[in-house]
Motif scaffolding. Structure first.
Motif, PDB file in Angstrom:
ATOM      1  N   LYS A 289      14.272  -0.454   1.778  1.00  0.00           N
ATOM      2  CA  LYS A 289      14.586   0.903   2.230  1.00  0.00           C
ATOM      3  C   LYS A 289      13.318   1.746   2.354  1.00  0.00           C
ATOM      4  CE  LYS A 289      17.500   1.471  -1.240  1.00  0.00           C
ATOM      5  NZ  LYS A 289      18.506   2.126  -2.106  1.00  0.00           N
ATOM      6  N   TRP A 290      13.451   2.859   3.078  1.00  0.00           N
ATOM      7  CA  TRP A 290      12.343   3.812   3.269  1.00  0.00           C
ATOM      8  C   TRP A 290      11.073   3.076   3.715  1.00  0.00           C
ATOM      9  CZ3 TRP A 290      14.446   3.543  -1.898  1.00  0.00           C
ATOM     10  CH2 TRP A 290      15.597   4.331  -2.060  1.00  0.00           C
ATOM     11  N   LEU A 291      11.223   2.236   4.720  1.00  0.00           N
ATOM     12  CA  LEU A 291      10.136   1.361   5.151  1.00  0.00           C
ATOM     13  C   LEU A 291       8.907   2.164   5.564  1.00  0.00           C
ATOM     14  CD1 LEU A 291       9.338  -1.575   5.764  1.00  0.00           C
ATOM     15  CD2 LEU A 291      10.215  -1.238   8.087  1.00  0.00           C
ATOM     16  N   GLY A 292       7.771   1.813   4.941  1.00  0.00           N
ATOM     17  CA  GLY A 292       6.543   2.541   5.232  1.00  0.00           C
ATOM     18  C   GLY A 292       5.397   1.681   5.712  1.00  0.00           C
ATOM     19  N   ARG A 293       5.482   0.375   5.446  1.00  0.00           N
ATOM     20  CA  ARG A 293       4.383  -0.495   5.858  1.00  0.00           C
ATOM     21  C   ARG A 293       4.874  -1.913   6.052  1.00  0.00           C
ATOM     22  NH1 ARG A 293      -0.983  -2.143   2.210  1.00  0.00           N
ATOM     23  NH2 ARG A 293      -1.947  -3.495   3.771  1.00  0.00           N
ATOM     24  N   MET A 294       4.291  -2.596   7.051  1.00  0.00           N
ATOM     25  CA  MET A 294       4.505  -4.022   7.284  1.00  0.00           C
ATOM     26  C   MET A 294       3.130  -4.674   7.359  1.00  0.00           C
ATOM     27  SD  MET A 294       7.598  -4.028  10.112  1.00  0.00           S
ATOM     28  CE  MET A 294       6.568  -3.369  11.431  1.00  0.00           C
ATOM     29  N   HIS A 295       2.985  -5.837   6.717  1.00  0.00           N
ATOM     30  CA  HIS A 295       1.685  -6.511   6.688  1.00  0.00           C
ATOM     31  C   HIS A 295       1.865  -7.994   6.981  1.00  0.00           C
ATOM     32  CE1 HIS A 295      -2.530  -7.062   5.575  1.00  0.00           C
ATOM     33  NE2 HIS A 295      -2.161  -8.114   4.863  1.00  0.00           N
ATOM     34  N   VAL A 296       1.196  -8.488   8.016  1.00  0.00           N
ATOM     35  CA  VAL A 296       1.236  -9.900   8.382  1.00  0.00           C
ATOM     36  C   VAL A 296       0.253 -10.665   7.505  1.00  0.00           C
ATOM     37  CG1 VAL A 296       0.886 -11.573  10.240  1.00  0.00           C
ATOM     38  CG2 VAL A 296       1.845  -9.320  10.763  1.00  0.00           C
ATOM     39  N   MET A 297       0.693 -11.773   6.901  1.00  0.00           N
ATOM     40  CA  MET A 297      -0.167 -12.502   5.982  1.00  0.00           C
ATOM     41  C   MET A 297       0.184 -13.989   5.958  1.00  0.00           C
ATOM     42  SD  MET A 297       1.402 -10.510   2.672  1.00  0.00           S
ATOM     43  CE  MET A 297       0.228 -11.169   1.495  1.00  0.00           C
ATOM     44  N   GLU A 298      -0.712 -14.780   5.389  1.00  0.00           N
ATOM     45  CA  GLU A 298      -0.536 -16.221   5.365  1.00  0.00           C
ATOM     46  C   GLU A 298       0.246 -16.704   4.152  1.00  0.00           C
ATOM     47  OE1 GLU A 298      -4.434 -17.837   5.596  1.00  0.00           O
ATOM     48  OE2 GLU A 298      -4.676 -17.394   7.747  1.00  0.00           O
TER      49      GLU A 298
END
Length: 559
Positions: A289-298
């Motif tokens: 909830k309250w999405l603030g960040r998305m980070h692509v990672m391995e």
């Protein structure tokens, strides 16, 4: 298939887990259950309004009718409310007034579950009865100012505004059954620390928003199967651990959504306003909830690089919480990456993943009618209709059986109502030729893989790690129970005529029929021309042990 990777945990991560485990042992020793919700996690909830804790304009609640009963609440600007911070605060009475269909477990942070089994006679759940699971108070977020940070991209970073999300990307809908990982925790013996959820931390709704795959594609993110997308909420106060989860990229690109509406109305603050991640078929904790960040990672969130200043960490809710930890384990074994996301498979193959991560939901069912300790009489046709719901995460529900003698014998139920795809529960009914007397009713579902709910929860000293001998494994945080006997209901059947009984046909009238399970509550014409994520199928499917069918018929422009 990639190999599950693990390595010695850095000292900084150990200190975080030690703090968590020490606190949990204290709560367990003290016999604390309710009020320990900050430690044992689950996802799901909605909210706007309450007592404001910010000097900016607040919210009030506007209500509109919603399919499946109840009302849907949307945020409107107002200047009312106390201004003491950046989040909403409630008394127990205020939260109950806002969500009258909930049993309030704690007002700060807000946590509540459906208070009546009749909730599970409808297909879609109104917001009044939508469970709330929060680790902190709900943040006050201005939609016009809110952005989602997108990092881990090959060509830098990006900021996505809510206006851009709604304007520049396709719109889609998905019907998803949300369930807290700890639903059924109160049935564990001995009890474990955490919110004492019984049956009510689950509901079903139609979510509308932007397919996550469209955003990933637009920014050229690496969407290889071995990659991960870690998502972070904005509810944590300064200095507190950030609620964050790692979603395998193959799931993120399949059917996940950045949702901003539930059943046609804006999310409430308790349920993630203005935007949350929806991971169809997976436990609520993944639906950040309250999405603030998305980070692509391995790899998953793991290691010292995800521990920030002031002893704040991003790894706790991924690596320490939402794990199946039997009594013989002091703490969970942490992995950099895994390639099995089905929780049942994880629990049955603990040589590969020692402590399962709570991802894909286990098969489960609930009886919605008759309710616990109900007194009923047969209808005109001499039967009592048993009605409920069943779901199985990413898998189809293959069949549901009903026992009227406490699990000794079983009879097939039949499905009815909409079937929008495996991420949503199916409604079932069973016409019971009932004689006067006292009975214990139970339901058990079987998924498309042939896996049936176990009967009971094991004792700690049995040292189970997976479902064995018709028992679900007791675990320290009370996660994942799908045992059917703890959910059974005791019912008295009379011959009728005493004025205190309830009629025997629950799926007619307002209990599950009419607009609750057909017409406006179905998945027919309520999408407004939007894409439906998933595999919509026909209107009804015969139950018992026959498989549900799927037409794989999505509309044009599907994600």
């Amino acid at each position: 298939m990639t190999e599950n990777k693990t390595e010695d945990e850095p000292a900084t991560d150990r200190s975080q887990s030690d703090r968590y485990l020490s606190r949990r042992r204290y709560l367990a020793a003290a016999g604390v259950t309710a009020g320990a919700g900050v430690l044992a996690g689950c996802g799901g909830g909605d909210q706007s309004g309450g007592n404001e804790t910010t000097g900016a304009a607040g919210t009030t609640v506007a209500e509109t009718a919603t399919a499946g009963g109840g009302t849907e609440q949307t945020a409107e600007a107002t200047t009312e409310g106390g201004a003491t911070g950046d989040s909403y605060s409630y008394t127990k009475q205020q939260l109950k007034q806002k969500y009258p269909g909930l049993e309030i477990l704690s007002p700060e942070p807000p946590n509540g579950q459906a208070d009546d089994l009749s909730t599970y006679t409808s297909f879609l759940t109104g917001v009044d009865s939508e469970y709330i699971r929060s680790h902190y108070n709900s943040p006050k977020i201005d939609e016009a100012e809110h952005t989602i940070s997108f990092t881990g991209l090959s060509d830098g970073e990006a900021e996505i505004s809510m206006e851009e999300l709604k304007r520049d990307y396709p719109t889609a809908s998905v019907v998803h059954t949300m369930q807290c990982s700890g639903n059924g925790r109160s049935y564990f013996e001995p009890q474990v620390a955490g919110n004492p959820w019984s049956f009510g931390a689950t509901d079903t709704a139609r979510y509308t928003g932007t397919p996550l795959s469209a955003v990933l594609e637009a920014y050229g993110a690496d969407t290889s199967d071995e990659m991960w997308l870690s998502v972070m909420g904005e509810d944590a106060p300064e200095g507190e651990d950030v609620f964050a989860r790692s979603i395998p990229m193959q799931k993120a690109t399949d059917d996940c959504m950045l949702a901003y509406e539930r059943n046609g109305s804006a999310l409430t603050a308790e349920h993630g306003f203005p935007v949350r991640l929806i991971v169809p078929g997976w436990y609520g904790c993944n639906n950040v909830k309250w999405l603030g960040r998305m980070h692509v990672m391995e790899k998953m969130l793991y290691g010292p690089q995800w521990n920030g200043e002031q002893d704040r960490t991003y790894t706790h809710w991924q690596q320490s919480s939402y794990r199946i930890i039997p009594v013989q384990d002091e703490e969970p074994k942490r992995y950099e990456s895994i390639d099995t996301f089905d929780v049942h498979e994880q629990m049955q193959n603990t040589d590969e993943i020692r402590n399962a991560y709570m991802y894909d939901q286990l098969v489960k069912s609930l009886i919605g009618y008759p309710g616990q300790d109900a007194t009923v009489s047969p209808g005109i046709d001499g039967t009592v209709e048993v009605v409920g719901v069943a779901w199985a995460g990413d898998d189809e529900v293959d069949g549901v059986e009903i026992s009227t003698d406490g699990g000794e014998t079983w009879n097939d139920a039949e499905f009815f109502g909409p079937s929008p795809g495996p991420a949503a529960w199916r409604q079932y009914r069973y016409r019971w030729d009932a004689d006067p007397g006292d009975y214990t009713l139970a339901s058990r579902a079987t998924d498309g893989e042939g896996r049936t709910q176990p009967a009971t929860i094991s004792k700690p000293d049995e040292n189970l790690r997976g479902i064995t001998d018709d028992k679900y494994p007791w675990n320290k945080d009370g996660y994942g129970s799908n045992a059917y006997m703890p959910e059974s209901v005791d019912v008295t059947v009379t011959s009728g005529g005493d004025g205190n009984t309830t009629g025997g046909n629950a799926s007619s009238g307002n209990a599950t029929g009419g607009n609750a399970t057909s017409g406006n509550a179905t998945t027919g014409n309520d999408t407004g021309g939007e894409t439906t994520i998933g595999n919509p199928s026909g209107d009804t499917t015969a139950g018992g042990n026959t498989s549900t069918t799927s037409g794989n018929s999505t509309t044009d422009g599907g994600s």
